[in-house]
Design a protein around this motif. Sequence first.
Motif, PDB file in Angstrom:
ATOM      1  N   ALA A  39      -1.087  30.572 -33.332  1.00 41.34           N
ATOM      2  CA  ALA A  39      -2.222  30.381 -32.416  1.00 41.34           C
ATOM      3  C   ALA A  39      -3.534  30.714 -33.115  1.00 41.34           C
ATOM      4  CB  ALA A  39      -2.047  31.240 -31.164  1.00 41.34           C
ATOM      5  N   ASP A  40      -3.538  31.777 -33.907  1.00 38.11           N
ATOM      6  CA  ASP A  40      -4.754  32.151 -34.648  1.00 38.11           C
ATOM      7  C   ASP A  40      -5.147  31.069 -35.653  1.00 38.11           C
ATOM      8  OD1 ASP A  40      -5.291  34.941 -33.668  1.00 38.11           O
ATOM      9  OD2 ASP A  40      -3.279  35.252 -34.455  1.00 38.11           O
ATOM     10  N   HIS A  43      -6.590  28.160 -33.714  1.00 38.05           N
ATOM     11  CA  HIS A  43      -7.887  28.594 -33.176  1.00 38.05           C
ATOM     12  C   HIS A  43      -8.963  28.621 -34.270  1.00 38.05           C
ATOM     13  CE1 HIS A  43     -10.625  30.641 -30.467  1.00 38.05           C
ATOM     14  NE2 HIS A  43     -10.813  31.576 -31.385  1.00 38.05           N
ATOM     15  N   SER A  44      -8.600  29.092 -35.454  1.00 39.46           N
ATOM     16  CA  SER A  44      -9.579  29.191 -36.547  1.00 39.46           C
ATOM     17  C   SER A  44     -10.064  27.818 -37.023  1.00 39.46           C
ATOM     18  CB  SER A  44      -9.005  29.974 -37.729  1.00 39.46           C
ATOM     19  OG  SER A  44      -8.000  29.227 -38.393  1.00 39.46           O
ATOM     20  N   GLY A  46     -10.535  25.371 -34.910  1.00 39.04           N
ATOM     21  CA  GLY A  46     -11.405  24.898 -33.839  1.00 39.04           C
ATOM     22  C   GLY A  46     -11.020  23.541 -33.270  1.00 39.04           C
ATOM     23  N   ASP A  98      -2.167  21.754 -30.776  1.00 39.12           N
ATOM     24  CA  ASP A  98      -3.349  22.425 -30.255  1.00 39.12           C
ATOM     25  C   ASP A  98      -2.920  23.554 -29.328  1.00 39.12           C
ATOM     26  OD1 ASP A  98      -6.034  22.966 -29.934  1.00 39.12           O
ATOM     27  OD2 ASP A  98      -6.526  21.024 -29.035  1.00 39.12           O
ATOM     28  N   LEU A  99      -3.894  24.381 -28.986  1.00 36.23           N
ATOM     29  CA  LEU A  99      -3.659  25.504 -28.084  1.00 36.23           C
ATOM     30  C   LEU A  99      -3.606  25.024 -26.635  1.00 36.23           C
ATOM     31  CD1 LEU A  99      -6.201  28.082 -29.595  1.00 36.23           C
ATOM     32  CD2 LEU A  99      -3.739  27.927 -30.024  1.00 36.23           C
ATOM     33  N   ARG A 104      -3.437  30.900 -25.742  1.00 35.93           N
ATOM     34  CA  ARG A 104      -4.616  31.760 -25.996  1.00 35.93           C
ATOM     35  C   ARG A 104      -4.250  33.239 -25.838  1.00 35.93           C
ATOM     36  NH1 ARG A 104      -8.735  28.780 -27.207  1.00 35.93           N
ATOM     37  NH2 ARG A 104      -8.797  26.619 -26.543  1.00 35.93           N
ATOM     38  N   LEU A 107      -3.414  35.068 -29.318  1.00 40.56           N
ATOM     39  CA  LEU A 107      -4.433  35.347 -30.334  1.00 40.56           C
ATOM     40  C   LEU A 107      -4.476  36.851 -30.603  1.00 40.56           C
ATOM     41  CD1 LEU A 107      -7.225  32.955 -29.032  1.00 40.56           C
ATOM     42  CD2 LEU A 107      -5.726  32.598 -31.012  1.00 40.56           C
ATOM     43  N   SER A 110      -8.005  38.832 -29.723  1.00 40.64           N
ATOM     44  CA  SER A 110      -8.612  38.526 -28.435  1.00 40.64           C
ATOM     45  C   SER A 110      -8.630  39.777 -27.555  1.00 40.64           C
ATOM     46  CB  SER A 110      -7.806  37.419 -27.755  1.00 40.64           C
ATOM     47  OG  SER A 110      -8.265  37.209 -26.441  1.00 40.64           O
ATOM     48  N   THR A 113      -4.957  39.717 -24.948  1.00 42.35           N
ATOM     49  CA  THR A 113      -3.841  39.317 -25.791  1.00 42.35           C
ATOM     50  C   THR A 113      -2.550  39.962 -25.307  1.00 42.35           C
ATOM     51  OG1 THR A 113      -3.017  39.214 -28.071  1.00 42.35           O
ATOM     52  CG2 THR A 113      -4.254  41.193 -27.459  1.00 42.35           C
TER      53      THR A 113
END
Length: 143
Positions: A39-40, A43-44, A46, A98-99, A104, A107, A110, A113
């Motif tokens: 997930a990270d 997310h990184s 984008g 994708d997330l 989320r 993460l 976060s 989390t």
Amino acid sequence: MATIELDEATLQDQAEIWRFMFSFADSMALKSAVELRIADIIHSHGRAITLSQIASSIDGGGTPSLDITTLARIMRLLVRRKIFTIHHPSDGGDPEYDLTSSSRWLLHDSDQTLVPMILMENHPLLVAPWHCFSRCVKEGDVR
């Protein structure tokens, strides 16, 4: 006709037992995603990214033994469970992951989390006692 319905019902019952039997795989796949920081990684970037991009970020360019087939299986299971999504580009390019609103929660950095809880609940020391349920029934309070 009754025989076909009985057969369908029997198969449904069997499928339910199989679902219970392999439900541990969901937790283990979730734990793997957390440990690999999938997930990270997404997310990184984008945006949605390919399996190869995820693998490159896990690998860091230095692990020739990374098993992308196993990674694909983990992602397929987590997509089926709606933890991640997959987009198949119309141009025939590689699928992109994708997330979701659920992922989320995976993460690491976060404010909201569940990472520590997921890792704790799937730790071998916390999972091991669950293997003793039948012994607890037979022997009572097992310590």
